[in-house]
Scaffold this motif. Structure first.
Motif, PDB file in Angstrom:
ATOM      1  N   ILE A   1       7.290  -8.382   9.191  1.00 50.95           N
ATOM      2  CA  ILE A   1       6.240  -9.009   8.092  1.00 50.95           C
ATOM      3  C   ILE A   1       5.129  -8.093   8.354  1.00 50.95           C
ATOM      4  CG2 ILE A   1       4.653 -10.569   7.261  1.00 50.95           C
ATOM      5  CD1 ILE A   1       6.774 -12.880   8.466  1.00 50.95           C
ATOM      6  N   THR A   2       4.827  -7.628   9.642  1.00 45.12           N
ATOM      7  CA  THR A   2       3.882  -6.857   9.893  1.00 45.12           C
ATOM      8  C   THR A   2       3.927  -5.253   9.327  1.00 45.12           C
ATOM      9  OG1 THR A   2       2.902  -7.985  11.664  1.00 45.12           O
ATOM     10  CG2 THR A   2       2.110  -5.800  11.795  1.00 45.12           C
ATOM     11  N   ALA A   3       5.307  -4.844   9.730  1.00 43.01           N
ATOM     12  CA  ALA A   3       6.039  -3.627   9.334  1.00 43.01           C
ATOM     13  C   ALA A   3       5.828  -3.537   7.908  1.00 43.01           C
ATOM     14  CB  ALA A   3       7.136  -3.346  10.025  1.00 43.01           C
ATOM     15  N   ALA A   4       6.226  -4.551   7.082  1.00 49.52           N
ATOM     16  CA  ALA A   4       6.205  -4.404   5.721  1.00 49.52           C
ATOM     17  C   ALA A   4       4.772  -4.392   5.357  1.00 49.52           C
ATOM     18  CB  ALA A   4       6.955  -5.574   5.178  1.00 49.52           C
ATOM     19  N   ARG A   5       3.906  -5.118   5.664  1.00 51.58           N
ATOM     20  CA  ARG A   5       2.527  -5.103   5.050  1.00 51.58           C
ATOM     21  C   ARG A   5       1.930  -3.777   5.431  1.00 51.58           C
ATOM     22  NH1 ARG A   5       1.277 -11.162   7.114  1.00 51.58           N
ATOM     23  NH2 ARG A   5       1.879 -12.214   5.270  1.00 51.58           N
ATOM     24  N   GLU A   6       2.163  -3.182   6.712  1.00 52.78           N
ATOM     25  CA  GLU A   6       1.463  -1.981   7.105  1.00 52.78           C
ATOM     26  C   GLU A   6       2.102  -0.932   6.124  1.00 52.78           C
ATOM     27  OE1 GLU A   6       2.333  -1.582  11.089  1.00 52.78           O
ATOM     28  OE2 GLU A   6       0.477  -2.583  11.751  1.00 52.78           O
ATOM     29  N   THR A   7       3.510  -0.812   5.744  1.00 53.91           N
ATOM     30  CA  THR A   7       3.868   0.268   4.962  1.00 53.91           C
ATOM     31  C   THR A   7       3.378   0.028   3.557  1.00 53.91           C
ATOM     32  OG1 THR A   7       6.022   0.194   6.314  1.00 53.91           O
ATOM     33  CG2 THR A   7       6.183   0.959   4.215  1.00 53.91           C
ATOM     34  N   ALA A   8       3.303  -1.277   3.102  1.00 59.55           N
ATOM     35  CA  ALA A   8       2.612  -1.205   1.802  1.00 59.55           C
ATOM     36  C   ALA A   8       1.392  -1.104   1.732  1.00 59.55           C
ATOM     37  CB  ALA A   8       2.900  -2.957   1.536  1.00 59.55           C
ATOM     38  N   ALA A   9       0.434  -1.117   2.865  1.00 59.79           N
ATOM     39  CA  ALA A   9      -0.899  -0.640   2.948  1.00 59.79           C
ATOM     40  C   ALA A   9      -1.147   0.693   2.804  1.00 59.79           C
ATOM     41  CB  ALA A   9      -1.557  -1.243   3.981  1.00 59.79           C
ATOM     42  N   ALA A  10      -0.114   1.406   3.462  1.00 58.61           N
ATOM     43  CA  ALA A  10      -0.133   2.801   3.570  1.00 58.61           C
ATOM     44  C   ALA A  10       0.146   3.480   2.016  1.00 58.61           C
ATOM     45  CB  ALA A  10       0.830   3.470   4.426  1.00 58.61           C
ATOM     46  N   ALA A  11       1.181   2.677   1.427  1.00 56.28           N
ATOM     47  CA  ALA A  11       1.752   3.250  -0.019  1.00 56.28           C
ATOM     48  C   ALA A  11       0.536   2.923  -0.864  1.00 56.28           C
ATOM     49  CB  ALA A  11       2.945   2.478  -0.301  1.00 56.28           C
ATOM     50  N   ARG A  12      -0.276   1.666  -0.770  1.00 60.77           N
ATOM     51  CA  ARG A  12      -1.519   1.565  -1.702  1.00 60.77           C
ATOM     52  C   ARG A  12      -2.686   2.567  -1.562  1.00 60.77           C
ATOM     53  NH1 ARG A  12      -1.099  -0.406  -5.941  1.00 60.77           N
ATOM     54  NH2 ARG A  12      -0.031  -2.167  -5.105  1.00 60.77           N
ATOM     55  N   ALA A  13      -2.945   3.209  -0.461  1.00 56.94           N
ATOM     56  CA  ALA A  13      -3.826   3.958   0.028  1.00 56.94           C
ATOM     57  C   ALA A  13      -3.272   5.363  -0.557  1.00 56.94           C
ATOM     58  CB  ALA A  13      -4.174   4.046   1.563  1.00 56.94           C
ATOM     59  N   ALA A  14      -2.058   5.832  -0.654  1.00 54.23           N
ATOM     60  CA  ALA A  14      -1.606   6.876  -1.135  1.00 54.23           C
ATOM     61  C   ALA A  14      -1.668   6.958  -2.577  1.00 54.23           C
ATOM     62  CB  ALA A  14      -0.058   7.357  -0.764  1.00 54.23           C
ATOM     63  N   ALA A  15      -1.271   5.737  -3.342  1.00 53.68           N
ATOM     64  CA  ALA A  15      -1.425   5.726  -4.706  1.00 53.68           C
ATOM     65  C   ALA A  15      -3.110   5.695  -5.177  1.00 53.68           C
ATOM     66  CB  ALA A  15      -0.933   4.061  -5.147  1.00 53.68           C
ATOM     67  N   ASP A  16      -3.625   5.059  -4.215  1.00 59.63           N
ATOM     68  CA  ASP A  16      -5.376   5.279  -4.770  1.00 59.63           C
ATOM     69  C   ASP A  16      -5.804   6.607  -4.615  1.00 59.63           C
ATOM     70  OD1 ASP A  16      -5.261   2.448  -5.160  1.00 59.63           O
ATOM     71  OD2 ASP A  16      -6.208   2.051  -3.137  1.00 59.63           O
ATOM     72  N   THR A  17      -5.172   7.356  -3.692  1.00 56.80           N
ATOM     73  CA  THR A  17      -5.685   8.584  -3.526  1.00 56.80           C
ATOM     74  C   THR A  17      -5.061   9.680  -4.512  1.00 56.80           C
ATOM     75  OG1 THR A  17      -5.915   8.561  -1.163  1.00 56.80           O
ATOM     76  CG2 THR A  17      -5.431  10.709  -1.983  1.00 56.80           C
ATOM     77  N   ALA A  18      -3.933   9.433  -5.054  1.00 53.48           N
ATOM     78  CA  ALA A  18      -3.252   9.956  -6.122  1.00 53.48           C
ATOM     79  C   ALA A  18      -4.104   9.777  -7.332  1.00 53.48           C
ATOM     80  CB  ALA A  18      -1.758   9.728  -6.189  1.00 53.48           C
ATOM     81  N   ALA A  19      -4.502   8.354  -7.649  1.00 54.89           N
ATOM     82  CA  ALA A  19      -4.945   8.237  -8.834  1.00 54.89           C
ATOM     83  C   ALA A  19      -6.394   8.650  -8.993  1.00 54.89           C
ATOM     84  CB  ALA A  19      -5.274   6.582  -8.805  1.00 54.89           C
ATOM     85  N   ARG A  20      -7.219   8.978  -7.879  1.00 57.65           N
ATOM     86  CA  ARG A  20      -8.428   9.612  -7.772  1.00 57.65           C
ATOM     87  C   ARG A  20      -8.329  10.877  -8.086  1.00 57.65           C
ATOM     88  NH1 ARG A  20      -9.200   6.165  -3.508  1.00 57.65           N
ATOM     89  NH2 ARG A  20      -8.957   7.726  -1.828  1.00 57.65           N
ATOM     90  N   ALA A  21      -7.170  11.427  -7.602  1.00 56.74           N
ATOM     91  CA  ALA A  21      -7.011  13.144  -7.680  1.00 56.74           C
ATOM     92  C   ALA A  21      -6.620  13.195  -9.298  1.00 56.74           C
ATOM     93  CB  ALA A  21      -6.047  13.627  -6.899  1.00 56.74           C
ATOM     94  N   ALA A  22      -6.002  12.299  -9.978  1.00 57.70           N
ATOM     95  CA  ALA A  22      -5.689  12.395 -11.388  1.00 57.70           C
ATOM     96  C   ALA A  22      -6.715  12.156 -12.317  1.00 57.70           C
ATOM     97  CB  ALA A  22      -4.381  11.395 -11.654  1.00 57.70           C
ATOM     98  N   GLY A  23      -8.050  11.661 -11.696  1.00 56.34           N
ATOM     99  CA  GLY A  23      -8.824  11.144 -12.621  1.00 56.34           C
ATOM    100  C   GLY A  23      -8.871   9.538 -13.165  1.00 56.34           C
ATOM    101  N   ILE A  24      -8.081   8.869 -12.309  1.00 56.09           N
ATOM    102  CA  ILE A  24      -7.663   7.537 -12.791  1.00 56.09           C
ATOM    103  C   ILE A  24      -8.853   6.493 -11.911  1.00 56.09           C
ATOM    104  CG2 ILE A  24      -6.035   5.651 -13.155  1.00 56.09           C
ATOM    105  CD1 ILE A  24      -3.913   7.844 -13.022  1.00 56.09           C
TER     106      ILE A  24
END
Length: 92
Positions: A62-85
């Motif tokens: 469960i911890t591994a899945a949550r940590e992986t999800a959090a890292a993916a969410r951070a990458a998505a947020d960074t990409a969204a900011r770079a795209a001006g979203i």
């Protein structure tokens, strides 16, 4: 609201999307599409983490899945900011 479990077809679709993005030359994928892909990946990983928690799996899984999800969410947020979203909902 209960989130829907991840279906195998969703995993296949996400893998196909990643493959299509990886076939573009570096820097040629649209920042908006990259952000959308990463947001979809994060959502799927969040749902997998919830499934593991609800299914009585080990705390390590469960911890591994949550940590992986959090890292993916951070990458998505960074990409969204770079795209001006400003929010991930702006992608649609």
């Amino acid at each position: 609201m209960t989130r829907q479990p991840v279906r195998p077809a969703e995993i296949s679709d996400l893998i196909a999307w990643a493959a299509r993005l990886s076939r573009t030359r570096p820097g040629n994928a649209s920042p908006t599409e990259t952000a959308a892909y990463l947001a979809a990946k994060a959502d799927m990983l969040d749902r997998i983490a919830a499934e593991r928690a609800g299914g009585g799996q080990s705390s390590r899984a469960i911890t591994a899945a949550r940590e992986t999800a959090a890292a993916a969410r951070a990458a998505a947020d960074t990409a969204a900011r770079a795209a001006g979203i400003t929010t991930l909902e702006d992608q649609s």
